[in-house]
Structure formats: structure tokens, C-alpha cells
Motif scaffolding. Structure first.
Motif, PDB file in Angstrom:
ATOM      1  N   GLN A  24      -3.727  34.589  59.927  1.00  0.00           N
ATOM      2  CA  GLN A  24      -2.835  35.746  59.927  1.00  0.00           C
ATOM      3  C   GLN A  24      -2.301  36.007  61.339  1.00  0.00           C
ATOM      4  N   LYS A  25      -3.184  35.940  62.327  1.00  0.00           N
ATOM      5  CA  LYS A  25      -2.779  36.199  63.710  1.00  0.00           C
ATOM      6  C   LYS A  25      -1.801  35.143  64.215  1.00  0.00           C
ATOM      7  N   LYS A  26      -1.936  33.918  63.749  1.00  0.00           N
ATOM      8  CA  LYS A  26      -1.015  32.852  64.148  1.00  0.00           C
ATOM      9  C   LYS A  26       0.401  33.122  63.654  1.00  0.00           C
ATOM     10  N   GLU A  27       0.521  33.859  62.563  1.00  0.00           N
ATOM     11  CA  GLU A  27       1.830  34.138  61.961  1.00  0.00           C
ATOM     12  C   GLU A  27       2.510  35.385  62.531  1.00  0.00           C
ATOM     13  N   ILE A  28       1.832  36.089  63.422  1.00  0.00           N
ATOM     14  CA  ILE A  28       2.409  37.310  63.986  1.00  0.00           C
ATOM     15  C   ILE A  28       3.483  36.949  65.007  1.00  0.00           C
ATOM     16  N   SER A  29       4.630  37.555  64.846  1.00  0.00           N
ATOM     17  CA  SER A  29       5.746  37.367  65.775  1.00  0.00           C
ATOM     18  C   SER A  29       6.214  38.739  66.250  1.00  0.00           C
ATOM     19  N   ASN A  30       7.271  38.753  67.025  1.00  0.00           N
ATOM     20  CA  ASN A  30       7.805  40.005  67.583  1.00  0.00           C
ATOM     21  C   ASN A  30       8.269  40.989  66.515  1.00  0.00           C
ATOM     22  N   LYS A  31       8.544  40.509  65.316  1.00  0.00           N
ATOM     23  CA  LYS A  31       9.028  41.418  64.265  1.00  0.00           C
ATOM     24  C   LYS A  31       7.916  42.299  63.696  1.00  0.00           C
ATOM     25  N   PHE A  32       6.661  41.940  63.938  1.00  0.00           N
ATOM     26  CA  PHE A  32       5.529  42.748  63.471  1.00  0.00           C
ATOM     27  C   PHE A  32       5.191  43.776  64.552  1.00  0.00           C
ATOM     28  N   LYS A  33       5.857  44.919  64.501  1.00  0.00           N
ATOM     29  CA  LYS A  33       5.792  45.913  65.565  1.00  0.00           C
ATOM     30  C   LYS A  33       4.916  47.117  65.253  1.00  0.00           C
TER      31      LYS A  33
END
Length: 83
Positions: A24-33
Motif C-alpha cells: 500500500q505504501k509503495k502505491e502512495i503518490s502526491n495525489k494521496f494528500k
């Protein structure tokens, strides 16, 4: 799915694959604010995560309801607020 889980309460950790949080953490990008958390009726925190929106019940509907969560809170202005 417009959210990612970053923490699972120890009570439920064995209900998920061993590498679930890491993936899940690997998939976090800037859009997850937007930080959120899912709580049960006794105010125990079951899940924490990040979302792309701060006005969607998706985490509660898709994950929280399966584990008995009754409240979805987003972090706003220095505190968690129920949606």
C-alpha cells in the motif's frame, strides 16, 4: 480505490497478507494528500491511511464496514473530524 492504508490495528493485522502495508505504501503518490482514520463505535482506531479526497466515504464503505468501523475521520486544521 482512491485511498491507501498505512496502519492496521494489531487486532486485524493477521487478516491481511504479510506485505499488505508495504505494498500500500509503495502505491502512495502526491495525489494521496488527506490523512484519515477508521474507528469503531468505542472510538478505537482500526485503520489509518491517506486518501485523494477528504469528502468520500469510500474507506468506510469498502474496508471499514467489513471490520465493524462506525466512523471515518479526516485530519483537518490540526485535528481529526468525522465526515
Amino acid at each position: 480505490m482512491e485511498y491507501r492504508i498505512t496502519h492496521i490495528a494489531p487486532l486485524f493485522i493477521n487478516d491481511f497478507p504479510k506485505d499488505f502495508i508495504l505494498n500500500q505504501k509503495k502505491e502512495i503518490s502526491n495525489k494521496f494528500k488527506f490523512k484519515f482514520r477508521l474507528l469503531d463505535g468505542d472510538r478505537n482506531i482500526y485503520f489509518e491511511g491517506l486518501s485523494t479526497k477528504n469528502d468520500s466515504f469510500e474507506p468506510l464503505d469498502c474496508l471499514g464496514s467489513e471490520f465493524g468501523c462506525a466512523d471515518l475521520q479526516f485530519f483537518e486544521n490540526g485535528k481529526y473530524v468525522s465526515l
